[in-house]
Scaffold this motif. Structure first.
Motif, mmCIF file in Angstrom:
data_model
loop_
_atom_site.group_PDB
_atom_site.id
_atom_site.type_symbol
_atom_site.label_atom_id
_atom_site.label_comp_id
_atom_site.label_asym_id
_atom_site.label_seq_id
_atom_site.Cartn_x
_atom_site.Cartn_y
_atom_site.Cartn_z
ATOM 1 N N VAL B 318 38.195 47.126 37.451
ATOM 2 C CA VAL B 318 37.861 48.378 38.146
ATOM 3 C C VAL B 318 36.409 48.345 38.613
ATOM 4 O O VAL B 318 36.087 48.658 39.765
ATOM 5 C CB VAL B 318 38.113 49.577 37.204
ATOM 6 C CG1 VAL B 318 37.510 50.846 37.778
ATOM 7 C CG2 VAL B 318 39.603 49.743 36.979
ATOM 8 N N ALA B 319 35.516 47.888 37.694
ATOM 9 C CA ALA B 319 34.086 47.859 38.030
ATOM 10 C C ALA B 319 33.798 46.871 39.155
ATOM 11 O O ALA B 319 32.972 47.129 40.034
ATOM 12 C CB ALA B 319 33.270 47.512 36.796
ATOM 13 N N ILE B 320 34.514 45.752 39.141
ATOM 14 C CA ILE B 320 34.298 44.766 40.210
ATOM 15 C C ILE B 320 34.759 45.363 41.542
ATOM 16 O O ILE B 320 34.079 45.252 42.565
ATOM 17 C CB ILE B 320 35.069 43.455 39.912
ATOM 18 C CG1 ILE B 320 34.457 42.737 38.715
ATOM 19 C CG2 ILE B 320 35.049 42.532 41.133
ATOM 20 C CD1 ILE B 320 35.267 41.547 38.237
ATOM 21 N N TYR B 321 35.897 46.032 41.504
ATOM 22 C CA TYR B 321 36.474 46.534 42.752
ATOM 23 C C TYR B 321 35.688 47.731 43.282
ATOM 24 O O TYR B 321 35.335 47.774 44.461
ATOM 25 C CB TYR B 321 37.945 46.893 42.521
ATOM 26 C CG TYR B 321 38.666 47.202 43.801
ATOM 27 C CD1 TYR B 321 39.064 46.170 44.667
ATOM 28 C CD2 TYR B 321 38.922 48.516 44.187
ATOM 29 C CE1 TYR B 321 39.699 46.449 45.853
ATOM 30 C CE2 TYR B 321 39.560 48.800 45.388
ATOM 31 C CZ TYR B 321 39.954 47.755 46.219
ATOM 32 O OH TYR B 321 40.580 48.034 47.395
ATOM 33 N N PHE B 322 35.406 48.677 42.409
ATOM 34 C CA PHE B 322 34.799 49.922 42.901
ATOM 35 C C PHE B 322 33.271 49.905 42.870
ATOM 36 O O PHE B 322 32.626 50.539 43.688
ATOM 37 C CB PHE B 322 35.314 51.118 42.092
ATOM 38 C CG PHE B 322 36.746 51.423 42.361
ATOM 39 C CD1 PHE B 322 37.134 51.993 43.581
ATOM 40 C CD2 PHE B 322 37.729 51.138 41.437
ATOM 41 C CE1 PHE B 322 38.450 52.274 43.851
ATOM 42 C CE2 PHE B 322 39.055 51.411 41.696
ATOM 43 C CZ PHE B 322 39.420 51.983 42.912
ATOM 44 N N ARG B 323 32.691 49.231 41.892
ATOM 45 C CA ARG B 323 31.235 49.302 41.749
ATOM 46 C C ARG B 323 30.552 48.022 42.188
ATOM 47 O O ARG B 323 29.357 47.888 42.072
ATOM 48 C CB ARG B 323 30.865 49.623 40.293
ATOM 49 C CG ARG B 323 31.510 50.890 39.745
ATOM 50 C CD ARG B 323 30.978 52.137 40.418
ATOM 51 N NE ARG B 323 29.579 52.375 40.098
ATOM 52 C CZ ARG B 323 29.181 53.109 39.062
ATOM 53 N NH1 ARG B 323 30.055 53.651 38.261
ATOM 54 N NH2 ARG B 323 27.901 53.272 38.832
ATOM 55 N N ARG B 324 31.329 47.046 42.665
ATOM 56 C CA ARG B 324 30.783 45.780 43.165
ATOM 57 C C ARG B 324 29.902 45.081 42.110
ATOM 58 O O ARG B 324 28.807 44.621 42.415
ATOM 59 C CB ARG B 324 29.961 45.990 44.442
ATOM 60 C CG ARG B 324 30.722 46.616 45.560
ATOM 61 C CD ARG B 324 31.312 45.571 46.486
ATOM 62 N NE ARG B 324 32.357 46.157 47.319
ATOM 63 C CZ ARG B 324 33.626 45.756 47.324
ATOM 64 N NH1 ARG B 324 34.016 44.760 46.572
ATOM 65 N NH2 ARG B 324 34.529 46.325 48.080
ATOM 66 N N TRP B 325 30.381 45.088 40.876
ATOM 67 C CA TRP B 325 29.636 44.370 39.836
ATOM 68 C C TRP B 325 29.658 42.882 40.131
ATOM 69 O O TRP B 325 30.664 42.343 40.589
ATOM 70 C CB TRP B 325 30.294 44.604 38.477
ATOM 71 C CG TRP B 325 29.872 45.875 37.828
ATOM 72 C CD1 TRP B 325 29.154 46.880 38.397
ATOM 73 C CD2 TRP B 325 30.171 46.265 36.498
ATOM 74 N NE1 TRP B 325 28.975 47.883 37.501
ATOM 75 C CE2 TRP B 325 29.584 47.535 36.317
ATOM 76 C CE3 TRP B 325 30.853 45.673 35.440
ATOM 77 C CZ2 TRP B 325 29.663 48.219 35.116
ATOM 78 C CZ3 TRP B 325 30.944 46.352 34.255
ATOM 79 C CH2 TRP B 325 30.346 47.608 34.082
ATOM 80 N N SER B 326 28.551 42.244 39.839
ATOM 81 C CA SER B 326 28.563 40.784 39.961
ATOM 82 C C SER B 326 28.916 40.218 38.594
ATOM 83 O O SER B 326 28.249 40.483 37.605
ATOM 84 C CB SER B 326 27.201 40.265 40.413
ATOM 85 O OG SER B 326 26.280 40.412 39.379
ATOM 86 N N VAL B 327 30.002 39.486 38.551
ATOM 87 C CA VAL B 327 30.497 38.968 37.274
ATOM 88 C C VAL B 327 30.627 37.463 37.399
ATOM 89 O O VAL B 327 31.115 36.964 38.411
ATOM 90 C CB VAL B 327 31.869 39.610 36.958
ATOM 91 C CG1 VAL B 327 32.513 38.921 35.786
ATOM 92 C CG2 VAL B 327 31.706 41.090 36.686
ATOM 93 N N ARG B 328 30.158 36.751 36.388
ATOM 94 C CA ARG B 328 30.362 35.301 36.362
ATOM 95 C C ARG B 328 31.672 35.027 35.649
ATOM 96 O O ARG B 328 31.827 35.367 34.473
ATOM 97 C CB ARG B 328 29.212 34.618 35.635
ATOM 98 C CG ARG B 328 27.913 34.640 36.396
ATOM 99 C CD ARG B 328 26.858 33.951 35.566
ATOM 100 N NE ARG B 328 25.528 34.267 36.069
ATOM 101 C CZ ARG B 328 24.913 33.572 37.024
ATOM 102 N NH1 ARG B 328 25.500 32.543 37.558
ATOM 103 N NH2 ARG B 328 23.712 33.921 37.417
ATOM 104 N N MET B 329 32.590 34.414 36.364
ATOM 105 C CA MET B 329 33.907 34.206 35.786
ATOM 106 C C MET B 329 33.972 32.924 34.949
ATOM 107 O O MET B 329 34.960 32.698 34.256
ATOM 108 C CB MET B 329 34.968 34.138 36.893
ATOM 109 C CG MET B 329 35.108 35.419 37.703
ATOM 110 S SD MET B 329 35.464 36.847 36.680
ATOM 111 C CE MET B 329 37.174 36.523 36.246
ATOM 112 N N GLY B 330 32.927 32.100 35.012
ATOM 113 C CA GLY B 330 32.953 30.790 34.362
ATOM 114 C C GLY B 330 33.307 30.879 32.885
ATOM 115 O O GLY B 330 34.275 30.268 32.416
#
Lengths: 491, 562
Positions: B318-330
Motif C-alpha cells: 500500500v505504501a509503495i503504491y500510494f505513498r511512493r516509498w522507496s523500498v529495496r527489494m534485495g
C-alpha cells in the motif's frame, strides 16, 4: 667497426648532439657502474648468494638429498608439509594485501591544481633505449603530449654509444629543445639501470622519472606527481604510477597480462601502501626526488629487476613510496615464448633482489620491521619460489584426484593431503575471485571471463619460475651476459 | 649517592592475584562491549536447561555422534562427517568434542552441538542488528527488532539444539548485511563477502542455493539499472562480472561438497540419493512423516507462525503504491525466495512436514519490517508490533503438537511441564547398549551400526572408533560380509521404526534372531522410537542371502514392542 671508425662516428654524432667532456663522461660511466658500491657495497647483486646464504642453501640441498636417500617417505612428508604451510601462509598474505588494496580508496586527483605553473620545478625524464629506431617518433610525440612547461622539462634520451641503428635514425629528425641525447660509453654490464645511473649523473631536475620509449603516460602525470610530492611528508621520495596495457584485447596472453597488471598496480601496491610494507617499483613511471636518489646511489646495474630492488632499498633506508593515481599505457607482451623469457628474467631478478635484501636479516628486521620483511618475502621472494612449486603441487593434486590416493597417502600425512586439497580448491578459487573483484574495481569488466582461465597463466608462470630457479642455481650470473636490458625493457 | 631505580620487591602471591584480577577486569570490560556474547550466553543457558531435561533432536544427535567419532582419533577420519548433511554444524563441533571425555554431556546431551548453534545464533543476531542500522533503521527500532528476533521462541529453540536451521539463517543474515552494504556503498568487495557467506550456507543447507539465485537476480537488476548510460556490451560485461562474483562461491562450496562426498563416501549426493536421503525417507511406509502436505495445511501453519507477515507485506505494498516509498527489494528477495522454495518443497513432498522448514518466516518478518521502518514512524510501529506479535504466535504454534511435532517438547519445558517423555529421542536403551559394548574391550571398527540410529549408541560410548558406521567409504562392502571385515557385534532395532536402517534392509530377520551364525547377547528397552535394541554377536560369516526366516530364530519379537 674499428676503433678509429668508432671514434670518427662518435665525433660525427657529438657534433650534432653535444656530449659532456670526455673526463666527465668517464667519471659518470664509472659512477654508473660502481657508484652504489661506494655508498653501500652490500646491496649490489654482483653475486647472487652471500657466503652464508650459499652455505645455507647447500646445507638444505644436502640434508634433503641425504633424507631422500635414507627415508624418502618421511623426508617427502616433512617437505610437503612445510611447502603446504608456506603456500597457505603466502596465499593468506597475498589475499590480505590484495583485499586491503581493493578496499582502499584511490587518492583524489584534485591535487592537480595545487601547484601553480610558476612554482613547478625542473623535471627530468630518463628515457633509456637500445636498438629502437622507432623511439624517435614516440619521443617527439611524448614531449608534445606531456603537459608541463617546456622550459622546465628535461628529457634525457639515453643511448648506447654503439647503437648505430637508433643513432642513424636520430640524425634525420629535428628534436624538440627539451630533449638531450646522452651517449652511454660502452662497457659491461649493458643494462638499463646502468644507463639510468649515467643519465642521473647529468639530471638537473628536482624530480626524476623513467619512461620507456613506447610509454604513453597520462597527460598530467608530471604535474600530479609534483603536487603529490609537495603535499607529502619529506620521507616520501618515490611515487609509482599505475601501468596499464593498451593492447589488452589482442589475445589471451595480453588479457592475462593486463589482469595481472591491473591487480598488481590497482590492488596489491595500494594494499602494500596501506599496510605500510615496502613497495617494489614497476619498470617505468616511477617518480623520485633526484637528490635522495643520488644519495642512495641510484639503481643497481647488476640487478635485472633494479626497479623492485630500488623500492626495497628505499624502504630499508626509511623512505616511503606511494602509489600515484595516474596511468601510463604500455604495450603488453603478446608472444608466449617471449613472455616466458621476460618473466623468467623478472623472477630471477625477484629472487636475486630478495636474496640481496636478506643478506643481513637482522638489519632488515630493524629497518623495515617484521611486517616489512613479511611483505617483502611474500611479494618478492616467494612469488617466483611458489610459482615454481605450483607446477609440482598441481601435478600431485591431479594425481590424487584421478585416483592414486593410496600411493600418495603413503607419502603425505593426511592433514597435509586435506590442507593441500583445500588449498587447491579454495586457495586458487580465492585468487581468481580476488582478480574478478579487482577487474570490477579497475573497470576492466571485459577481462573478467579471462580470469576464469587464469590457471593457464599460472602454468606459464610456473614454467618461467622453474627456468628462473634453475638458472639462479646453475648459472647465477648468466643473465648478465644475455640480458639486453634495454631491448627487453621495451618488449 | 641516590639511586634512580625503584627498590625491587619480591613478587608475592598478592602480585599474582593482582594481575589475575587485572586480566579478569580486562575481559569483563571487553565483554561489555561485545554484546553478542550475552546473547550467546543466554542461548547456552537455555541449551543447558533443555539438556538437563533430556530434550533433544535426532539429527543433532547424529551430527554430534559423527563429530565425536572424528574427534576421538589421531588420524582425522573425514568420511565420518557424514555427507548426508553438510559439514557446517559438524566440523565446528569437532574441537569441542576433544573434551568429550572430560565432560560427557558435551556428547551425551548434544551440548557440543548446542554451543555451535548458539555461536551461530549470536553471530546472526549481531549481523541482523548491524544490517538494520546500516539500512537506516533507528537505533531504538533496530534494538526492538533484533531482540524480537533473538528471543523468538522458535529461533531460541534452534539456537540451542545443534540443528542446521540457525547456522543457515545466521549465514543468510550475515550475507544480507553485506549485500545491503553493497547496495548502499557500491563496494564490490561487500558483494563478494555476501556471496561467500551465502555460498558457505550451502555447506549447511542445500536450499541456500535458492538464496544465491535470488541474490543473482537482484544484482542483475541493480547493475542493469545502474549502467543505463553505457553501451550494451559494457552492460552485459558488468552484469556477467557481478554474476560471477555471486555464483562462484556457491558453485565452489557446493561443488567441493559433492566432490568430497564422492571421494570419501562413494556417493556424490548422499543428501538426495543415499538410503538416508530425503526421497528415501519420504517413501517409507509407516513413517510419522506424511509426504506431500496440502497447500492449505502449509499456509495454515504459516498463518499460525507469523500472521503479521501478511500485515507487513500488505502495508508495504500500500505504501509503495500510494505513498511512493522507496523500498529495496534485495533483502526481502534473499530471505523470501528460499522461504517460498521451502513452501513449495513441503507441498510437493520434497521435504518432510516439519515446522522448522518454515522458520525463515521469522527473519522475513524482521527484514520486511526493516523496509517499513526506514520509511518513518508508522512503518517502525508496524514493524515492531509485527516482530513482537510473532514472538507470541510462534510460542502458540509450537504448543500445538499437530503443527510442531518436533518443537512441542520444548514448549512443554517452557511452560513448566516435563517434556522429555514426549521427545522422539530417548537415550536410556541405547546408552545401556553402549555401556555394555564398552565393557567388551573390542578393537576399532568391530561393531556394525549406522548413522540413523547408531548415533544414539555412539554418543553413549567412550570408544566411538569401535563402531563401523555409515557413510564410510566401504560401509556397504562391510555390511555384505561383516565377519570377514572384522565385525563381531551387530546392533539391531525392530524393522517397523519408521526410518531406514540399512542393517534391516540387508538382514530383515536379524532382529528376530533368524540369521545363522549370530547369537543374541544383549537387549535393552526404553521409551522413544525405537524402543527395543538388541546386540547380536557374529560367530562366523554371514551374508544377506543367509538371512532367511527359519527355525533358527532364537528370540522371537516380544509382544510389547510396537
Amino acid at each position: 667497426m674499428s676503433d678509429a671508425a668508432a671514434l670518427e662516428y662518435y665525433q660525427r654524432i657529438s657534433e650534432r648532439f653535444p656530449q659532456p667532456p670526455q673526463d666527465v663522461r668517464i667519471a659518470a660511466e664509472e659512477a654508473a657502474r660502481n657508484g652504489l658500491e661506494g655508498i653501500n657495497d652490500d646491496v649490489m647483486a654482483k653475486v647472487a648468494f652471500y657466503p652464508w646464504q650459499r652455505r645455507f642453501w647447500i646445507t638444505v640441498v644436502v640434508v634433503l638429498t641425504v633424507g631422500f636417500i635414507l627415508d624418502p617417505v618421511i623426508t617427502g612428508s616433512i617437505l610437503s608439509a612445510f611447502l603446504v604451510v608456506l603456500y597457505s601462509l603466502t596465499v593468506y598474505g597475498r589475499m590480505r594485501i590484495t583485499f586491503t588494496g581493493i578496499l582502499s580508496d584511490p587518492p583524489k586527483q584534485d591535487l592537480l591544481h595545487l601547484v601553480a605553473d610558476d612554482d613547478l620545478p625542473m623535471y627530468t625524464i630518463l628515457m633509456p633505449a637500445y636498438d629502437e629506431p622507432e623511439v624517435i617518433r614516440n619521443l617527439v610525440r611524448a614531449v608534445d603530449e606531456i603537459d608541463y612547461p617546456h622550459d622546465r622539462l628535461e628529457l634525457l634520451l639515453l643511448l648506447e654509444e654503439d647503437d648505430h641503428r637508433t643513432l642513424d635514425a636520430l640524425l634525420e629528425v629535428e628534436l624538440p629543445a627539451s630533449v638531450r641525447v646522452l651517449l652511454v660509453p660502452p662497457s659491461e654490464p649493458r643494462t638499463k639501470p646502468k644507463a639510468c645511473n649515467y643519465g642521473l649523473h647529468f639530471a638537473r631536475g628536482k624530480y626524476v622519472t623513467i619512461y620507456d620509449a613506447e610509454d604513453i603516460p597520462q597527460r598530467y602525470q608530471l604535474r600530479y606527481a609534483v603536487a603529490m610530492f609537495e603535499n607529502s611528508p619529506d620521507n616520501v621520495v618515490c611515487l609509482q604510477a599505475r601501468l596499464d596495457y593498451f593492447n589488452d584485447r589482442q589475445n589471451l596472453l595480453t588479457r592475462f597480462f593486463s589482469i595481472e597488471y591491473a591487480t598488481w598496480f590497482g590492488c596489491i601496491l595500494p594494499g602494500l601502501q596501506a599496510l605500510n610494507m615496502p613497495i617494489p617499483l614497476g619498470g617505468t613511471s616511477n617518480h623520485m626526488r633526484t637528490d635522495r636518489l643520488i644519495e642512495l646511489g641510484g639503481w643497481d646495474p647488476y640487478n635485472v629487476t633494479e626497479d623492485a630492488d630500488l623500492g626495497l632499498r628505499l624502504a630499508q633506508n626509511g623512505y616511503r613510496t606511494l602509489v600515484l593515481d595516474s596511468v601510463t599505457m604500455e604495450e603488453a607482451n603478446s608472444d608466449t615464448v617471449n613472455w616466458i623469457r621476460q618473466r623468467s628474467r623478472w623472477y630471477k631478478g625477484y629472487l636475486q633482489t630478495w636474496l640481496v635484501h636478506m643478506r643481513r636479516p637482522r638489519q632488515s628486521f630493524q629497518h623495515v620491521g617484521f611486517r616489512g620483511v613479511l611483505g617483502m618475502t611474500t611479494v618478492i621472494g616467494l612469488t617466483p619460489a611458489l610459482a615454481a612449486v605450483n607446477l609440482f603441487a598441481g601435478l600431485i593434486t591431479v594425481f590424487f584426484l584421478v585416483g592414486l590416493p593410496s600411493f600418495l597417502s603413503g607419502v603425505f600425512p593426511p592433514w597435509v593431503v586435506y590442507m593441500g586439497t583445500a588449498m587447491f580448491f579454495f586457495g586458487n578459487a580465492l585468487v581468481i575471485f580476488s582478480s574478478i573483484l579487482a577487474m570490477i574495481k579497475m573497470r576492466k569488466e571485459h577481462l573478467v571471463w579471462a580470469c576464469l582461465l587464469f590457471p593457464l597463466y599460472w602454468f606459464l608462470m610456473a614454467v618461467a619460475a622453474t627456468k628462473a630457479v634453475y638458472q639462479l642455481i646453475v648459472k647465477p650470473s648468466y643473465w648478465e651476459k644475455t640480458q639486453h636490458g634495454l631491448t627487453e625493457a621495451g618488449e | 649517592m641516590t639511586t634512580l631505580t625503584t627498590p625491587r620487591r619480591d613478587a608475592s602471591l598478592w602480585d599474582v592475584a593482582d594481575s589475575i584480577l587485572g586480566a579478569l577486569e580486562m575481559v569483563r570490560r571487553a565483554l561489555f562491549f561485545i554484546w553478542p556474547t550475552y546473547i550467546f550466553a543466554a542461548y547456552v543457558s537455555c541449551a543447558l536447561f533443555f539438556a538437563n531435561r533430556h530434550v533433544l533432536m535426532g539429527d543433532a544427535l547424529s551430527r554430534v555422534a559423527s563429530a565425536w567419532t572424528i574427534a576421538q582419533g589421531f588420524q582425522p577420519h573425514l568420511a565420518a562427517i557424514g555427507f548426508v548433511w553438510g559439514p557446517i554444524p559438524v566440523v565446528p563441533e569437532i574441537p569441542l568434542l576433544w573434551f568429550g571425555h572430560i565432560w560427557r554431556p558435551l556428547v551425551t546431551e548434544v551440548i557440543a552441538g548446542s554451543i555451535v548453534t548458539a555461536a551461530f545464533g549470536a553471530m546472526g543476531v549481531y549481523m541482523l542488528y548491524h544490517f538494520l542500522l546500516e539500512r537506516g533503521v533507528s537505533r531504538m527500532t533496530s534494538t526492538v527488532l533484533t531482540l524480537g528476533f533473538a528471543f523468538n521462541p522458535l529461533i531460541l529453540i534452534y539456537s540451542t539444539n545443534g540443528m542446521s536451521e540457525i547456522p543457515y539463517i545466521a549465514l543468510l543474515i550475515a550475507s544480507l548485511r553485506y549485500f545491503s552494504r553493497w547496495e548502499i556503498r557500491g563496494r564490490t568487495m561487500d558483494l563478494g563477502i555476501a556471496a561467500i557467506l551465502v555460498g558457505l550456507a550451502s555447506w549447511d543447507r542445500y536450499e541456500s542455493i535458492v538464496a544465491t539465485i535470488a541474490m543473482a537476480g537482484v544484482v542483475s537488476i541493480i547493475r542493469w539499472r545502474a549502467t543505463i548510460d553505457r553501451p550494451l556490451p559494457a552492460r552485459r560485461q558488468t552484469i556477467f562480472a557481478h554474476l560471477l562474483i555471486v555464483f562462484m562461491p556457491t558453485i565452489l562450496f557446493f561443488g567441493t561438497f559433492i566432490l568430497f562426498s564422492w571421494s570419501l563416501t562413494g556417493t556424490p549426493l548422499a543428501q538426495f540419493s543415499s538410503v538416508y536421503g530425503n526421497s528415501s525417507l519420504v517413501k517409507i511406509a509407516g513413517s510419522p512423516i506424511i509426504a506431500s502436505v496440502q497447500v492449505e495445511t502449509v499456509s495454515n501453519r504459516l498463518m499460525h507462525l507469523a500472521p503479521f507477515l501478511v500485515v507487513e507485506i500488505f502495508f508495504l505494498l500500500v505504501a509503495i503504491y500510494f505513498r511512493r516509498w522507496s523500498v529495496r527489494m534485495g533483502a526481502i528477495a534473499i530471505v523470501g525466495l528460499p522461504l517460498l522454495f521451502d513452501l513449495y518443497g513441503l507441498t510437493s513432498g520434497l521435504q518432510f512436514d516439519f515446522l522448522r522448514y518454515l522458520i525463515l518466516a521469522i527473519p522475513l518478518v524482521v527484514v520486511v519490517g526493516a523496509e517499513l521502518a526506514v520509511n518513518g514512524h508508522a512503518g517502525s510501529f508496524v514493524a515492531c508490533v509485527s516482530v513482537v506479535v510473532t514472538m507470541g504466535t510462534a510460542f502458540w504454534t509450537i504448543g500445538i503438537p499437530d503443527m510442531a511435532l518436533q518443537e512441542y517438547p520444548y514448549h512443554q519445558l517452557m511452560v513448566g511441564q516435563e517434556g522429555a517423555t514426549l521427545s522422539d529421542v530417548q537415550l536410556e536403551a541405547p546408552t545401556a547398549v553402549a555401556q555394555w559394548l564398552d565393557a567388551q574391550n573390542l578393537p576399532d571398527d568391530s561393531i556394525l551400526t549406522d548413522a540413523t540410529y547408531g548415533g544414539r549408541v555412539i554418543v553413549g560410548s567412550r570408544y566411538p572408533r569401535r563402531f563401523a558406521t555409515s557413510p564410510d567409504r566401504n560401509y556397504f562392502t562391510i555390511i555384505d560380509n561383516p565377519y570377514q571385515h572384522g565385525i563381531r557385534y551387530v546392533i539391531t532395532v525392530p524393522t517397523n521404526t519408521g526410518a531406514i536402517y540399512p542393517i534391516n534392509e540387508y538382514y530383515p530377520t536379524m532382529f528376530d534372531g533368524c540369521v545363522p551364525n549370530t547369537q543374541l547377547v544383549f537387549q535393552a528397552t526404553g521409551l522413544g522410537r525405537p524402543s527395543y535394541w538388541r546386540v547380536y554377536k557374529i560367530d562366523g560369516p554371514i551374508s544377506p542371502s543367509s538371512a532367511v526366516k527359519s527355525t533358527h530364530c532364537t528370540a522371537p519379537l516380544p509382544p510389547n514392542v510396537f
